[in-house]
Motif scaffolding. Sequence first.
Motif, PDB file in Angstrom:
ATOM      1  N   PHE A 104       0.838  -1.201   0.000  1.00 30.30           N
ATOM      2  CA  PHE A 104       0.000   0.000   0.000  1.00 30.30           C
ATOM      3  C   PHE A 104       0.876   1.255   0.000  1.00 30.30           C
ATOM      4  O   PHE A 104       0.625   2.198  -0.750  1.00 30.30           O
ATOM      5  CB  PHE A 104      -0.919   0.046   1.224  1.00 30.30           C
ATOM      6  N   ILE A 105       1.907   1.242   0.833  1.00 32.82           N
ATOM      7  CA  ILE A 105       2.814   2.392   0.933  1.00 32.82           C
ATOM      8  C   ILE A 105       3.544   2.607  -0.387  1.00 32.82           C
ATOM      9  O   ILE A 105       3.681   3.741  -0.857  1.00 32.82           O
ATOM     10  CB  ILE A 105       3.797   2.210   2.113  1.00 32.82           C
ATOM     11  N   GLU A 106       4.009   1.512  -0.985  1.00 32.67           N
ATOM     12  CA  GLU A 106       4.726   1.603  -2.271  1.00 32.67           C
ATOM     13  C   GLU A 106       3.836   2.233  -3.342  1.00 32.67           C
ATOM     14  O   GLU A 106       4.266   3.148  -4.053  1.00 32.67           O
ATOM     15  CB  GLU A 106       5.185   0.208  -2.714  1.00 32.67           C
ATOM     16  N   ILE A 107       2.612   1.759  -3.450  1.00 36.47           N
ATOM     17  CA  ILE A 107       1.687   2.295  -4.463  1.00 36.47           C
ATOM     18  C   ILE A 107       1.390   3.772  -4.178  1.00 36.47           C
ATOM     19  O   ILE A 107       1.381   4.604  -5.093  1.00 36.47           O
ATOM     20  CB  ILE A 107       0.379   1.477  -4.498  1.00 36.47           C
ATOM     21  N   GLU A 108       1.184   4.099  -2.908  1.00 39.41           N
ATOM     22  CA  GLU A 108       0.907   5.488  -2.530  1.00 39.41           C
ATOM     23  C   GLU A 108       2.098   6.385  -2.881  1.00 39.41           C
ATOM     24  O   GLU A 108       1.928   7.478  -3.433  1.00 39.41           O
ATOM     25  CB  GLU A 108       0.598   5.581  -1.031  1.00 39.41           C
ATOM     26  N   ASP A 109       3.312   5.931  -2.573  1.00 39.89           N
ATOM     27  CA  ASP A 109       4.519   6.708  -2.899  1.00 39.89           C
ATOM     28  C   ASP A 109       4.658   6.909  -4.407  1.00 39.89           C
ATOM     29  O   ASP A 109       4.955   8.016  -4.862  1.00 39.89           O
ATOM     30  CB  ASP A 109       5.773   6.035  -2.343  1.00 39.89           C
ATOM     31  N   GLU A 110       4.463   5.848  -5.162  1.00 38.82           N
ATOM     32  CA  GLU A 110       4.588   5.947  -6.622  1.00 38.82           C
ATOM     33  C   GLU A 110       3.529   6.896  -7.187  1.00 38.82           C
ATOM     34  O   GLU A 110       3.818   7.666  -8.108  1.00 38.82           O
ATOM     35  CB  GLU A 110       4.475   4.566  -7.289  1.00 38.82           C
ATOM     36  N   THR A 111       2.343   6.852  -6.640  1.00 43.58           N
ATOM     37  CA  THR A 111       1.269   7.739  -7.097  1.00 43.58           C
ATOM     38  C   THR A 111       1.576   9.186  -6.728  1.00 43.58           C
ATOM     39  O   THR A 111       1.471  10.083  -7.575  1.00 43.58           O
ATOM     40  CB  THR A 111      -0.078   7.303  -6.486  1.00 43.58           C
ATOM     41  N   ASN A 112       1.970   9.423  -5.461  1.00 37.80           N
ATOM     42  CA  ASN A 112       2.285  10.783  -5.016  1.00 37.80           C
ATOM     43  C   ASN A 112       3.460  11.384  -5.780  1.00 37.80           C
ATOM     44  O   ASN A 112       3.482  12.591  -6.036  1.00 37.80           O
ATOM     45  CB  ASN A 112       2.577  10.813  -3.517  1.00 37.80           C
ATOM     46  N   ASN A 113       4.431  10.546  -6.154  1.00 34.35           N
ATOM     47  CA  ASN A 113       5.600  11.017  -6.904  1.00 34.35           C
ATOM     48  C   ASN A 113       5.340  11.033  -8.414  1.00 34.35           C
ATOM     49  O   ASN A 113       6.244  11.323  -9.187  1.00 34.35           O
ATOM     50  CB  ASN A 113       6.821  10.144  -6.602  1.00 34.35           C
ATOM     51  N   GLU A 114       4.106  10.672  -8.772  1.00 34.32           N
ATOM     52  CA  GLU A 114       3.693  10.611 -10.187  1.00 34.32           C
ATOM     53  C   GLU A 114       4.629   9.736 -11.012  1.00 34.32           C
ATOM     54  O   GLU A 114       4.921  10.033 -12.175  1.00 34.32           O
ATOM     55  CB  GLU A 114       3.549  12.020 -10.773  1.00 34.32           C
ATOM     56  N   ASN A 115       5.081   8.672 -10.387  1.00 34.93           N
ATOM     57  CA  ASN A 115       5.916   7.689 -11.077  1.00 34.93           C
ATOM     58  C   ASN A 115       4.985   6.645 -11.694  1.00 34.93           C
ATOM     59  O   ASN A 115       4.957   5.491 -11.290  1.00 34.93           O
ATOM     60  CB  ASN A 115       6.906   7.066 -10.086  1.00 34.93           C
ATOM     61  N   LEU A 116       4.220   7.098 -12.661  1.00 36.30           N
ATOM     62  CA  LEU A 116       3.176   6.281 -13.268  1.00 36.30           C
ATOM     63  C   LEU A 116       3.678   5.718 -14.592  1.00 36.30           C
ATOM     64  O   LEU A 116       3.256   6.127 -15.668  1.00 36.30           O
ATOM     65  CB  LEU A 116       1.906   7.124 -13.468  1.00 36.30           C
ATOM     66  N   THR A 117       4.587   4.754 -14.490  1.00 34.41           N
ATOM     67  CA  THR A 117       5.187   4.147 -15.681  1.00 34.41           C
ATOM     68  C   THR A 117       4.794   2.685 -15.789  1.00 34.41           C
ATOM     69  O   THR A 117       4.421   2.048 -14.788  1.00 34.41           O
ATOM     70  CB  THR A 117       6.724   4.246 -15.633  1.00 34.41           C
ATOM     71  N   PHE A 118       4.906   2.183 -17.002  1.00 32.34           N
ATOM     72  CA  PHE A 118       4.624   0.765 -17.225  1.00 32.34           C
ATOM     73  C   PHE A 118       5.556  -0.107 -16.387  1.00 32.34           C
ATOM     74  O   PHE A 118       5.143  -1.118 -15.818  1.00 32.34           O
ATOM     75  CB  PHE A 118       4.752   0.420 -18.715  1.00 32.34           C
ATOM     76  N   ALA A 119       6.817   0.304 -16.286  1.00 31.23           N
ATOM     77  CA  ALA A 119       7.796  -0.471 -15.505  1.00 31.23           C
ATOM     78  C   ALA A 119       7.363  -0.573 -14.048  1.00 31.23           C
ATOM     79  O   ALA A 119       7.469  -1.643 -13.439  1.00 31.23           O
ATOM     80  CB  ALA A 119       9.179   0.167 -15.606  1.00 31.23           C
ATOM     81  N   GLU A 120       6.868   0.530 -13.478  1.00 34.12           N
ATOM     82  CA  GLU A 120       6.391   0.497 -12.090  1.00 34.12           C
ATOM     83  C   GLU A 120       5.160  -0.390 -11.954  1.00 34.12           C
ATOM     84  O   GLU A 120       5.031  -1.137 -10.995  1.00 34.12           O
ATOM     85  CB  GLU A 120       6.080   1.910 -11.581  1.00 34.12           C
ATOM     86  N   ALA A 121       4.264  -0.298 -12.913  1.00 34.86           N
ATOM     87  CA  ALA A 121       3.062  -1.143 -12.881  1.00 34.86           C
ATOM     88  C   ALA A 121       3.457  -2.613 -12.948  1.00 34.86           C
ATOM     89  O   ALA A 121       2.936  -3.450 -12.204  1.00 34.86           O
ATOM     90  CB  ALA A 121       2.124  -0.774 -14.023  1.00 34.86           C
ATOM     91  N   GLU A 122       4.414  -2.922 -13.814  1.00 38.11           N
ATOM     92  CA  GLU A 122       4.867  -4.304 -13.973  1.00 38.11           C
ATOM     93  C   GLU A 122       5.521  -4.811 -12.686  1.00 38.11           C
ATOM     94  O   GLU A 122       5.269  -5.937 -12.235  1.00 38.11           O
ATOM     95  CB  GLU A 122       5.838  -4.375 -15.144  1.00 38.11           C
TER      96      GLU A 122
END
Length: 176
Positions: A104-122
């Motif tokens: 949950f924390i990882e997803i929240e951090d990635e969302t807040n940092n706008e690190n919305l990449t395919f690599a992150e999703a994968e």
Amino acid sequence: MRKWLVISYNLPTEPSRIRVAAWRGLRKQGAVNIQKSMWVLPFSEENYSALSLLSQELETNNGETIIMESVFIEEKYEQRVISIYNKARSLEYEEIIDKCNDFFIEIEDETNNENLTFAEAEENEEELNKLLSWFNKINARDIFGAPLRAETEEALEKCKKIFEEFSNKVFAKEII
């Protein structure tokens, strides 16, 4: 009355890898330790096969093993072992819940940092699949219904939902 399998073993002190392998194999099968080098599992053909293979491996490495089919003389003794069994599963479920919280924390951090990449999703999908696979292994050996099973299932459902939302955000960003 329920039947149980009991394995007791003696191993040389060295090499320690044999002791570790025995411990890991027994834990992986879901066995619980009730006395020094005495482990118990509910009776099933699958559990018997696993213990037989472990016994062969230990004896090949200069160990001695005994496998027994057993029943408890009184219900209170069986309930004590079931309690130990459920506690072992609950500890495993707690670990999954902790990892879900990390997810949950990882997803929240990635969302807040706008690190919305395919690599992150994968990467996050791979982590979610690991959690689900781990749960399936524990759930398969949780035949007595440990108390934390439902809470773990809820945490995993939340992981799926949060991941789906994250994936939709990644998709929306990639398409634009």
